[in-house]
Motif scaffolding. Sequence first.
Motif, PDB file in Angstrom:
ATOM      1  N   ASP A  47     -14.385 -25.696  10.303  1.00  0.00           N
ATOM      2  CA  ASP A  47     -13.593 -26.883  10.008  1.00  0.00           C
ATOM      3  C   ASP A  47     -14.450 -28.111   9.750  1.00  0.00           C
ATOM      4  O   ASP A  47     -13.925 -29.203   9.581  1.00  0.00           O
ATOM      5  N   HIS A  76      -9.274 -35.881  12.015  1.00  0.00           N
ATOM      6  CA  HIS A  76      -8.791 -34.562  12.455  1.00  0.00           C
ATOM      7  C   HIS A  76      -7.335 -34.659  12.867  1.00  0.00           C
ATOM      8  O   HIS A  76      -6.695 -35.716  12.692  1.00  0.00           O
ATOM      9  N   ALA A  77      -6.805 -33.586  13.424  1.00  0.00           N
ATOM     10  CA  ALA A  77      -5.377 -33.512  13.756  1.00  0.00           C
ATOM     11  C   ALA A  77      -4.909 -34.652  14.646  1.00  0.00           C
ATOM     12  O   ALA A  77      -3.784 -35.128  14.508  1.00  0.00           O
ATOM     13  N   ASP A 100     -10.897 -30.690   2.505  1.00  0.00           N
ATOM     14  CA  ASP A 100     -10.757 -29.933   3.747  1.00  0.00           C
ATOM     15  C   ASP A 100     -11.249 -28.506   3.526  1.00  0.00           C
ATOM     16  O   ASP A 100     -11.341 -28.033   2.390  1.00  0.00           O
ATOM     17  N   GLY A 122      -4.210 -28.270   8.132  1.00  0.00           N
ATOM     18  CA  GLY A 122      -3.767 -27.553   9.318  1.00  0.00           C
ATOM     19  C   GLY A 122      -2.867 -26.369   9.047  1.00  0.00           C
ATOM     20  O   GLY A 122      -2.461 -25.676   9.979  1.00  0.00           O
ATOM     21  N   LYS A 127      -0.539 -25.801  12.140  1.00  0.00           N
ATOM     22  CA  LYS A 127      -0.305 -27.143  12.693  1.00  0.00           C
ATOM     23  C   LYS A 127       0.579 -27.916  11.739  1.00  0.00           C
ATOM     24  O   LYS A 127       0.457 -27.800  10.521  1.00  0.00           O
ATOM     25  N   LEU A 129       1.016 -31.161  10.247  1.00  0.00           N
ATOM     26  CA  LEU A 129       0.361 -32.437   9.968  1.00  0.00           C
ATOM     27  C   LEU A 129       0.924 -33.002   8.668  1.00  0.00           C
ATOM     28  O   LEU A 129       1.432 -32.246   7.829  1.00  0.00           O
TER      29      LEU A 129
END
Length: 186
Positions: A47, A76-77, A100, A122, A127, A129
């Motif tokens: 990542d 980031h997240a 990304d 994500g 995730k 996002l």
Amino acid sequence: MTFYINARQTDSVCKISGSLRQCILHYRNNWSELVFLCIGTDRVTGDCLGPFVGQKLSSYSGTVFSVYGTLFQPVHALNLTDIYQHIQTHHPNALIIAIDASLGEKKHLGYVTIANGALHPGAAIHKQLPSVGHIHITGIVNVSGVLEQLTLQTTRLSTVIFLADKIVQGILESIPLSKTDFKQIL
């Protein structure tokens, strides 16, 4: 418009540059500055593509483009929503290019994708996002399937650095580094 570029080919930097330029020209009159939003974390090898690209680009940023997301200040997240709102507030007329890492099929490992439209960060690790950017660039760092988080953690650093170098070279070839030359692509 979506481009898939094999970064191992000898003309990959030229293809990355040309593809990015085509995507930028699609938005020709809708912006007055460029912002690179480099997403990822330095805590997971697979990542860290975005922050590594951001780190390299940051030495060229300032007058022609801005960079958010580096190895020292990653996006980031946990902070993506706040930073994206900051970009929209402080760069209201910017063309945002989101960068990304991504997972993909084995045959596409080592490919760079460039496309118009927002990036959905994500997604590989499920995730939720916000979608970000007008154009996105991804580097396929590993194979998707099961246990994506583990897959990202066991990604070879050499793959990430190789893809990041190609992406940065392509960006620098497609973006003029002086304000005078920059106005020609507006």
